[in-house]
Scaffold this motif. Structure first.
Motif: not given
Length: 101
Positions: A1-5, A83-100
């Motif tokens: 996991m990474g982050a964006l400032i 702002r600090l935004l913590l990021m979660e890596v999503v493997g591809g569009s097929e995983h986006a459905g699981a998150l949303f």
């Protein structure tokens, strides 16, 4: 996991952009962070556009440290929204459905 400032400021404020870039150059030479994107959001009226600089940091711990360092600097630009935004890596569009579902 990474982050964006995320640093958001009036688009016509070159001093804000320079402040951020000066710090990122030092971090980039150490391979700690880099510019991920620069975007401009058009506002409703003249002079209301906002720029956002996304600084990508691989380590969440280092991102938190950078964020704190910047905010504690005397030269910190208080009118900018940082702002600090913590990021979660999503493997591809097929995983986006699981998150949303």
């Amino acid at each position: 996991m990474g982050a964006l400032i995320l640093c958001t400021f009036p688009a016509d404020r070159a001093d804000f952009r320079t402040w951020i870039l000066d710090r990122v150059v030092v971090l980039a030479t150490r391979n700690e962070a880099g510019i991920k994107f620069v975007g401009t959001e058009q506002g409703a009226g003249p002079g209301s556009a906002l720029s956002t600089v996304g600084v990508q940091v691989a380590s969440v711990t280092r991102a938190r440290s950078i964020f704190s360092e910047w905010r504690s600097e005397e030269s910190y630009i208080r009118a900018a929204d940082v702002r600090l935004l913590l990021m979660e890596v999503v493997g591809g569009s097929e995983h986006a459905g699981a998150l949303f579902p």
